[in-house]
Design a protein around this motif. Sequence first.
Motif, PDB file in Angstrom:
ATOM      1  N   ARG A 157       0.383   3.860  10.695  1.00 40.44           N
ATOM      2  CA  ARG A 157      -0.514   2.705  12.208  1.00 40.44           C
ATOM      3  C   ARG A 157       0.929   2.249  12.341  1.00 40.44           C
ATOM      4  NH1 ARG A 157      -2.106   6.567   8.876  1.00 40.44           N
ATOM      5  NH2 ARG A 157      -4.197   6.340   8.728  1.00 40.44           N
ATOM      6  N   ILE A 158       1.675   2.199  11.903  1.00 42.87           N
ATOM      7  CA  ILE A 158       3.001   1.065  13.343  1.00 42.87           C
ATOM      8  C   ILE A 158       3.544   1.573  14.344  1.00 42.87           C
ATOM      9  CG2 ILE A 158       5.410  -0.509  12.775  1.00 42.87           C
ATOM     10  CD1 ILE A 158       4.457  -1.173  10.043  1.00 42.87           C
ATOM     11  N   ALA A 183       3.339  -0.003   2.977  1.00 41.26           N
ATOM     12  CA  ALA A 183       4.021   0.990   3.498  1.00 41.26           C
ATOM     13  C   ALA A 183       5.611   1.590   1.959  1.00 41.26           C
ATOM     14  CB  ALA A 183       4.840   1.043   4.626  1.00 41.26           C
ATOM     15  N   MET A 184       5.738   1.037   1.891  1.00 38.03           N
ATOM     16  CA  MET A 184       6.720   0.668   0.535  1.00 38.03           C
ATOM     17  C   MET A 184       6.386   0.473  -0.039  1.00 38.03           C
ATOM     18  SD  MET A 184       9.208  -2.293   1.594  1.00 38.03           S
ATOM     19  CE  MET A 184      10.004  -2.742   0.195  1.00 38.03           C
ATOM     20  N   ALA A 185       5.243   0.312  -0.689  1.00 37.45           N
ATOM     21  CA  ALA A 185       4.055   0.863  -1.618  1.00 37.45           C
ATOM     22  C   ALA A 185       3.626   2.405  -2.474  1.00 37.45           C
ATOM     23  CB  ALA A 185       2.769  -0.149  -2.026  1.00 37.45           C
ATOM     24  N   LEU A 186       3.591   2.903  -0.865  1.00 41.25           N
ATOM     25  CA  LEU A 186       2.878   3.912  -1.110  1.00 41.25           C
ATOM     26  C   LEU A 186       3.827   4.878  -0.927  1.00 41.25           C
ATOM     27  CD1 LEU A 186      -0.579   3.653   0.925  1.00 41.25           C
ATOM     28  CD2 LEU A 186      -0.299   3.940  -1.031  1.00 41.25           C
ATOM     29  N   ILE A 206      -7.413  -8.591  11.502  1.00 43.32           N
ATOM     30  CA  ILE A 206      -6.257  -8.264  10.924  1.00 43.32           C
ATOM     31  C   ILE A 206      -6.541  -7.455   9.465  1.00 43.32           C
ATOM     32  CG2 ILE A 206      -3.987  -9.375   9.838  1.00 43.32           C
ATOM     33  CD1 ILE A 206      -3.914  -8.587  13.279  1.00 43.32           C
ATOM     34  N   GLU A 207      -7.692  -8.992   8.730  1.00 42.38           N
ATOM     35  CA  GLU A 207      -7.982  -8.635   7.535  1.00 42.38           C
ATOM     36  C   GLU A 207      -8.494  -6.573   7.963  1.00 42.38           C
ATOM     37  OE1 GLU A 207     -10.406 -10.682   4.557  1.00 42.38           O
ATOM     38  OE2 GLU A 207     -11.032 -10.229   6.073  1.00 42.38           O
ATOM     39  N   ALA A 208      -9.928  -6.940   8.456  1.00 41.64           N
ATOM     40  CA  ALA A 208     -10.615  -5.791   8.191  1.00 41.64           C
ATOM     41  C   ALA A 208      -9.309  -4.311   8.838  1.00 41.64           C
ATOM     42  CB  ALA A 208     -11.526  -6.077   9.880  1.00 41.64           C
ATOM     43  N   GLU A 209      -8.371  -4.526   9.899  1.00 45.56           N
ATOM     44  CA  GLU A 209      -7.505  -3.071   9.739  1.00 45.56           C
ATOM     45  C   GLU A 209      -6.731  -3.310   8.778  1.00 45.56           C
ATOM     46  OE1 GLU A 209      -4.874  -4.595  12.864  1.00 45.56           O
ATOM     47  OE2 GLU A 209      -6.101  -5.140  14.771  1.00 45.56           O
ATOM     48  N   VAL A 210      -6.487  -3.930   7.892  1.00 42.16           N
ATOM     49  CA  VAL A 210      -5.488  -3.897   6.791  1.00 42.16           C
ATOM     50  C   VAL A 210      -6.375  -2.808   5.301  1.00 42.16           C
ATOM     51  CG1 VAL A 210      -4.696  -4.880   5.034  1.00 42.16           C
ATOM     52  CG2 VAL A 210      -3.874  -5.504   6.806  1.00 42.16           C
ATOM     53  N   ASP A 212      -9.760  -1.378   6.307  1.00 45.68           N
ATOM     54  CA  ASP A 212      -9.416   0.301   7.078  1.00 45.68           C
ATOM     55  C   ASP A 212      -8.435   0.673   6.490  1.00 45.68           C
ATOM     56  OD1 ASP A 212     -11.707  -0.434   8.080  1.00 45.68           O
ATOM     57  OD2 ASP A 212     -11.219  -0.693   9.976  1.00 45.68           O
ATOM     58  N   LEU A 213      -6.835   0.821   7.294  1.00 39.65           N
ATOM     59  CA  LEU A 213      -5.903   1.341   6.332  1.00 39.65           C
ATOM     60  C   LEU A 213      -5.405   1.404   5.048  1.00 39.65           C
ATOM     61  CD1 LEU A 213      -3.391   2.726   7.046  1.00 39.65           C
ATOM     62  CD2 LEU A 213      -1.976  -0.298   6.922  1.00 39.65           C
ATOM     63  N   VAL A 214      -5.974   0.518   3.711  1.00 43.15           N
ATOM     64  CA  VAL A 214      -6.357   0.825   2.969  1.00 43.15           C
ATOM     65  C   VAL A 214      -7.324   1.933   2.514  1.00 43.15           C
ATOM     66  CG1 VAL A 214      -6.338   0.127   0.502  1.00 43.15           C
ATOM     67  CG2 VAL A 214      -4.819  -0.965   1.970  1.00 43.15           C
ATOM     68  N   GLN A 215      -7.658   1.634   3.011  1.00 48.41           N
ATOM     69  CA  GLN A 215      -9.244   3.228   2.502  1.00 48.41           C
ATOM     70  C   GLN A 215      -8.795   4.013   3.504  1.00 48.41           C
ATOM     71  OE1 GLN A 215     -11.771   3.506   1.298  1.00 48.41           O
ATOM     72  NE2 GLN A 215     -13.527   2.492   1.288  1.00 48.41           N
ATOM     73  N   ALA A 216      -8.568   4.634   4.118  1.00 47.47           N
ATOM     74  CA  ALA A 216      -7.181   5.066   4.842  1.00 47.47           C
ATOM     75  C   ALA A 216      -6.768   6.427   4.187  1.00 47.47           C
ATOM     76  CB  ALA A 216      -7.242   5.449   6.178  1.00 47.47           C
TER      77      ALA A 216
END
Length: 694
Positions: A157-158, A183-186, A206-210, A212-216
Motif C-alpha cells: 500500500r505504498i 515488503a522486503m520481508a514478505l 501509523i501503528e494502526a495502519e501497520v 492493518d497492513l500486516v493483517q491484510a
Amino acid sequence: MSAPSPVVAPASPEPRPERHPALELDRLSVDYRVRGRDLPVLKDVTLTIRRGEAYGLVGESGSGKSTVALALQRVLPANGRISSGTAKVRGYDIATLDPHELRKVRAREIAMVFQDPGKALNPSLTIGRQMSEVFEILGASRGDAWTRGEEMLARVRISGPSRVMASYPHQLSGGMQQRVVIAMALAKDPALLILDEPTTGLDATIEAEVLDLVQALRREFGASILFISHNLGAIAGLCDRVGVLYAGRLVEEGDAREIFARPRHPYTAGLLRCLPRAGIRKGEGQLDTIPGFPPPPGSIPVGCVFAPRCGLARDRCRTETPPLYGVGPGHGSRCHFHDEVHELPHVGTVAAVAETHGDAPPVIELEHLSKTYMLGSRPIYALRDVNLTLGAGETLGLVGESGSGKSTLANLLLGLVEHDDGGAIRIDGRTVPPSVKRRTREQVKALQIVFQNPDSALNRAHTVRHLIGRAVKKLAGLTGKAREAEITRLVEAVRLTPRQLPARPRQLSGGMKQRVAVARAFAAAPRVVVCDEPTSALDVSVQSAILNLLTELQRERGVSYILISHDLGVVRHLSDRIAVLYLGRIMEIGPASAVLEGPHHPYTEALLSAAPTITGERGTRIRLTGEIPSPLNPPTGCVFNTRCPRKFGSICETEEPPLATDGDGHAIRCHLPRESLGRVGGPPPDPRHDPAGA
C-alpha cells in the motif's frame, strides 16, 4: 560436559510439505555461558504456530522473547547455545542444518521485521537497490528484480512506488520505512514472519495502519506470524493465540481473547492490571504494579519462577514446579492455583492528586508562540501561533503524530531553541529569554525534562551518585553533607535504595534508569517537568510504576507536567487537560474528559479510533489517507483539509478556522459546528453538513 551431537544435514533442500507447521518448538532450552557457568535463559519452551496463524509472545524485558527469535534462526550470541529440545521451521530442524542449508532456510523460510526500521535499512543505498537485492538473492535478474521490487512496494500500500524506489531511507517517514521493511520481508513469501516490536515508537495512527497492513498481507500471503511485543493492545488486535513468557518459561498459552479476558496465571493478570484503563480518571486510583523484579537466569531451580512476586504464592509454589495445567480448550496455565487468579489482590491504592487552583495565576503562559526555520530562502513553519497556559499541579498532555510540533513546543519552552519574534514565554508571570543561555539559574531550575530513552539521557560512565549529585550541585547549589542528604532524599523519593548509588546505568533495569532520570530532573525542585515519551520504551509493568511515581511526586511537590506521548492510555491516565497538535497548530484543547469524550475535532477522532485495546476491538476505525503535508508547503485554509474525512467544501481549503472555545474551556479549530462533530458513544456525525453551503 557431554560431547556435542553430530550435525546432520537434511536429505533434500526442497521445501517441506505444507503439512508441517510453520514453527514447532519442542521443550526448547537455551543456555548462555557466563563466567564459566551455563545460565538457562529459556527452559522447556513448547509451542506450535500453524500455517497462516498469528502467535503473540509477551512478557517483560529479560523474559526470553528475543532469545526465542534468535534461537529459531540460529543466530544466538557466541556464548549462547540450544542446550536441549528442538526448533523446527516448516519441518527443518534448525539445529541440525549444515551452513549451506541453514543459509537456504534463512533466505526462503524465515523473515524478520525489527523494531527500528531506520537501523534495518542501509542509509547509503536507495530503497530500490535494497528491494532489488532481495529478489536477486532469490535468483531474479537485476532488471526483473527492480520491477518486482516496485510491485512489492505497491502490495504493501505504498503510493508512488517508483518515487520510493529512488529515495534513500532518511527521506521516508518512520511508517513508510516500516512498510518497506515489511515488503522486503514478505518478498520471499516466507513460511514464518517474525515481528520484533514492529510498532514501538510509532504514532497511534501509523501503528494502526501497520497492523492493518500486516493483517491484510497475512491473509494475502498465507504467512504465519510470530509477533513479539510488550504492547498488549497490538497483540490483541493481530494475534489468534498468545504465549506469556516469564523468566524463560512459558507460563500461560491460549486463545488471545480468552487470555486477555480471563487470564489464568497471576503474571498475565498482573500485566493486564498494569495498563491504564478507560474510565479511570486521574486521581481515582493508582495503576496496579507487579512488585519486585524478574529473577536472574537460573536463580530459581525449584518451584514456580513467579513465586517471589506472586500475591497467591504458598509453600507448594516454592517447592514444586507447576506443570502446564489444561484450564480450557487450548488454554494452559503453569500455576498450581489457576482457579484463584481472579482473587489476586490489587497492588495499587487510591491516591489523591495535587490540587489545582483555577483562580491562581498560571505557572506557564505561552503567548503567540511560533517557530520558523529557513531552508535556503524557504520558510518551514514548525509551530504557529500557540497560546496556552499551565496551572500549578496541573498536567497538560500533548498529542499528535510525528511532525505535529510537540517536541518543537517542548524545545522552545526549555530554551533549547529560540522562538520567533512576537512570541513570549512567561514563568510565574515573568517573561523569560528565548534562549536557555540567557536565562537565570532560577529560570533554568524551574523547567526540567525527562527524556524518552534513559540509556541516551544518562552518561554510562558515571555512577548514579554522580549523575544525581552533579544535578544537585549545579542546580540546587548544594555541597558536602547537604548534597549527600539531598541525594539520599531524591533516591528515596523515586523509590530506589542506597544500594543503587554506586551502580552505573548499564547495571540497572530500564525502569531503574528512568527513575534515576526522574530523580535528576527533580534535583532542581522544578516548577514544571516536561515528560517526553517517558514510558514508551518500558514494559507495561515498569510503565505503571513510573506513572504512579510521577503522580505521587506531583501530589507531594505540586509540580506541573507537560506530557508528550503517542500512547493515549498514558495521556488519559495522567492528564488534566489535553492539547492536540497538527502541523504546528493546536487543533483542539480542553479538559481531558471533554477532549476524550467529545465532541472531537476530526483529527482527534481519528487518533482516538486508532488506539488499540486489549479486547482487540477498535470500534469504527477512521482511516486518514496520505501523510502529514510538508511544513515547507502547508495546505491553505485548514491545514488538516488534505487528510480530513469530514472535509465538505471549498471553505476548508480557503479559510483557516478559528479556535472556537465553549464555556468550559474546550476549544476546537474546525468549520463544522459542534453539534456535527464526533462524540464517544454518540451517533456518527453527518459528513455532508456544509455550514457555508459549499
